[in-house]
Enzyme design. Structure first.
Site, PDB file in Angstrom:
ATOM      1  CD  GLN A 150      -2.783  -0.999   4.822  1.00  0.00           C
ATOM      2  OE1 GLN A 150      -3.983  -0.832   4.582  1.00  0.00           O
ATOM      3  NE2 GLN A 150      -1.858  -0.169   4.387  1.00  0.00           N
ATOM      4  CE1 TYR A 154     -12.034   5.998  10.608  1.00  0.00           C
ATOM      5  CE2 TYR A 154      -9.973   6.168   9.400  1.00  0.00           C
ATOM      6  CZ  TYR A 154     -11.340   6.393   9.483  1.00  0.00           C
ATOM      7  OH  TYR A 154     -11.993   7.017   8.460  1.00  0.00           O
ATOM      8  CG  LEU A 155      -5.356   6.463  16.927  1.00  0.00           C
ATOM      9  CD1 LEU A 155      -4.510   7.322  17.856  1.00  0.00           C
ATOM     10  CD2 LEU A 155      -4.484   5.731  15.919  1.00  0.00           C
ATOM     11  NE  ARG A 182      -1.451  12.791   5.198  1.00  0.00           N
ATOM     12  CZ  ARG A 182      -1.751  11.507   5.019  1.00  0.00           C
ATOM     13  NH1 ARG A 182      -0.882  10.569   5.386  1.00  0.00           N
ATOM     14  NH2 ARG A 182      -2.889  11.138   4.484  1.00  0.00           N
ATOM     15  CG  ASN A 195      -5.671   2.814  12.467  1.00  0.00           C
ATOM     16  OD1 ASN A 195      -6.377   2.833  13.473  1.00  0.00           O
ATOM     17  ND2 ASN A 195      -5.939   2.036  11.424  1.00  0.00           N
ATOM     18  CG  ASP A 226      -2.301   7.401   7.024  1.00  0.00           C
ATOM     19  OD1 ASP A 226      -2.671   8.064   6.042  1.00  0.00           O
ATOM     20  OD2 ASP A 226      -2.591   6.199   7.197  1.00  0.00           O
ATOM     21  CD  GLU A 244      -5.536  10.538   5.952  1.00  0.00           C
ATOM     22  OE1 GLU A 244      -5.836  10.272   4.786  1.00  0.00           O
ATOM     23  OE2 GLU A 244      -5.253   9.660   6.786  1.00  0.00           O
ATOM     24  CD  GLU A 248     -10.176  -0.462  17.419  1.00  0.00           C
ATOM     25  OE1 GLU A 248      -9.357   0.055  16.623  1.00  0.00           O
ATOM     26  OE2 GLU A 248      -9.830  -0.949  18.528  1.00  0.00           O
ATOM     27  CG  ASP A 295      -1.915   1.192   1.179  1.00  0.00           C
ATOM     28  OD1 ASP A 295      -2.224   1.682   0.074  1.00  0.00           O
ATOM     29  OD2 ASP A 295      -2.343   1.635   2.266  1.00  0.00           O
TER      30      ASP A 295
END
Length: 547
Positions: free
Chosen positions: A170, A206-207, A200, A104, A202, A244, A209, A62
């Protein structure tokens, strides 16, 4: 570099794909030594800070956002000594450098993940998010629609499912594990100690849940970002954190932190919704999309700043638009289905605008005058094209076009060895679009961009001043004032391809003279009557208002 805590508010960022910038050793891949070779060009262009895409050890499934070792440079790019030499070369020229940091998730090749699979009770067993029940966090959106069917993937070694908000290779780190939190802080310290000027961050929303949520922007994520900011402020002043976080501006401001403290999370965040609305407004010849999103943009904490851009290394994202607006953008800017990727458009700026020089100049002027710190994507300053026949986002990640020579002057390697082929089509190919030719042509797009950057540098208000939109009866004209004290610049933009008149109420500036910034030409002094201007198709003016 001399201490300057607010440098990022006035900076222009230049986004560089190291792999695609300059190959110093003839292996077909750009590298850090190549970037050092071209550092004088970056300084000459007039930007302030390099933003480098991921440099870390990676299997490259990616584009380097799948990291297999946070403490090592990808061998194709060089070694850590090359990285520190690059930082030193930039600092010697008054340039700063920020790098991407993917907090993340990691690659599934990372030793942490391999250990987590093989030894659930070991020290890395809880480094990732595992479950026996793949209906956990049900309803959380899938980011890469079409490429992934679920946010969970079964691992036959551990015999459990692991969580991934992006590709299945990932896996997401488990930030509920305090050891993961400390380990990632150590990663930050490692690169900051080497001299990098910031990151930056990325995919930062979403760190964490939690059941019953969309697992994005949770309070626990913001609490951890405050920890990160505290470390940076205490030990590494003048460094910057750029979030981001793709969302509406009224939601993204949360990533700046507490406004009462001036901001205690990220210093910067991207203003994603502005970018597609610039494209929409120009194609519709109506300022309403820009005016509407700017009216929704809240006041920022004292230390905060927006990052704004036209194009970057990803697709032109259309997440923050309605379905009707997305269909409109696809119809107008991506007629060929190959131009589309996920929910966006995988094209560079010049092809999006059909290589129309007037439009490219207008878009550049808007980028450099709207509130925030602008980001230029490498090659857009010369009008580089793309290659929609390449897979996925590689369409916009082709080699920088330095000259009309072999491989666009990017590499001495056999053309077949290049990481991606240089663009060679008749319109955008490197024989006709390259730095060498445009540096020698005073009327080139490159020279225009350099001139606009120089004018911006003369007026710090573009980075720090107030933004005041000026109403006019002509919807095709967007006029606004950038102001801080006596430094005032009036920006007037014609979003239509046809010439347009506009009358502006400038009585507040009675007696001041608008001086056009590019040519230094004084226009008639402002009086009591409406101020009349005529603009050519896709034309613009920047006026310094002087007494």
């Amino acid at each position: 570099m001399s201490p300057d805590p607010g440098w990022y508010k006035r900076a222009v960022f230049y986004e560089v794909l190291v792999r695609g910038f300059k190959d110093s050793n003839g292996d077909g891949t750009g590298d850090l030594r190549g970037l050092i070779e071209k550092m004088d060009y970056v300084k000459w262009l007039g930007v302030d800070c390099l933003w480098l895409l991921p440099l870390y050890q990676s299997p490259l499934r990616d584009g380097g956002y799948d990291i297999s070792d946070y403490m090592k440079i990808l061998p194709e790019f060089g070694e850590l000594t090359d990285f520190t030499a690059m930082i030193e070369a930039a600092h010697q020229r008054g340039l700063r450098v920020i790098t991407d940091l993917v907090m993340n998730h990691t690659s599934d090749r990372h030793p942490w993940f391999q250990a987590s699979r093989e030894d659930p009770e070991g020290p890395y067993g809880d480094f990732y998010v595992w479950t026996d029940d793949p209906t956990t966090y049900e309803g959380v959106p899938i980011v890469f629609v079409g490429a992934e069917e679920s946010n969970w993937t079964y691992d036959p070694v551990r015999r459990q499912y692991y969580w991934h908000r992006f590709f299945h290779h990932q896996p997401d780190l488990n930030y509920d594990n305090p050891v993961v939190q400390e380990t990632m802080l150590d990663v930050l310290r490692f690169w900051l100690d080497l001299g990098v000027d910031g990151f930056r961050l990325d995919a930062v929303p979403y760190l964490f849940e939690r059941e019953g949520t969309d697992c994005s922007g949770l309070p626990e994520t913001h609490a951890y970002l405050k920890r990160v900011r505290a470390v940076v402020d205490a030990d590494y002043p003048d460094r910057v954190l750029l979030a981001e976080a793709n969302g509406w501006p009224e939601d993204v401001v949360e990533y700046f932190g507490d406004p009462l403290t001036g901001g205690d999370e990220c210093h910067m965040a991207f203003h994603f919704p502005l970018m597609p609305r610039i494209f929409m407004a120009v194609r519709r010849e109506n300022r309403e999309p820009i005016s509407e999103i700017m009216s929704r943009t809240p006041k920022l904490p004292e230390t905060a700043q927006w990052g704004i851009f036209l194009r970057n290394h990803d697709e032109l994202t259309l997440e923050q638009v309605t379905e009707e607006e997305r269909d409109y953008m696809h119809a107008e800017y991506a007629k060929d289905p190959r131009m589309r990727a996920y929910l966006g458009i995988r094209r560079r700026l010049a092809p999006l605008l059909e290589n129309d020089r007037d439009q490219i100049e207008l878009f550049t002027a808007l980028l450099l005058s709207m509130p925030g710190s602008p980001v230029l994507y490498y090659g857009d300053e010369i009008g580089m094209g793309d290659n929609i026949w390449l897979e996925d986002r590689d369409a916009v990640r082709t080699p920088m076009q330095w000259s009309p020579d072999r491989n666009a002057g990017f590499s001495q390697a056999d053309p077949g060895r290049l990481y991606l082929p240089a663009v060679m089509d008749p319109i955008y190919g490197f024989p006709s679009v390259n730095v060498e030719a445009q540096q020698q042509n005073p009327s080139s797009l490159l020279q225009f961009t350099r001139q606009m950057l120089e004018i911006r540098r003369q007026h710090p208000i573009f980075g720090t001043g107030d933004f005041i939109e000026l109403w006019s009866p002509n919807p095709a004209v967007l006029a606004f004032l950038r102001e801080d004290g006596e430094d005032r610049v009036l920006c007037v933009n014609n979003l239509s391809k046809h010439p347009q008149p506009v009358e502006l109420d400038l009585r507040r500036f009675h007696g001041l003279t608008p001086v056009e910034c590019r040519g230094g030409v004084p226009f008639p002094t402002v009086g009591e009557l409406p101020y009349l201007l005529t603009l050519p198709g896709h034309g613009f003016y920047w006026f310094a208002l002087r007494g």
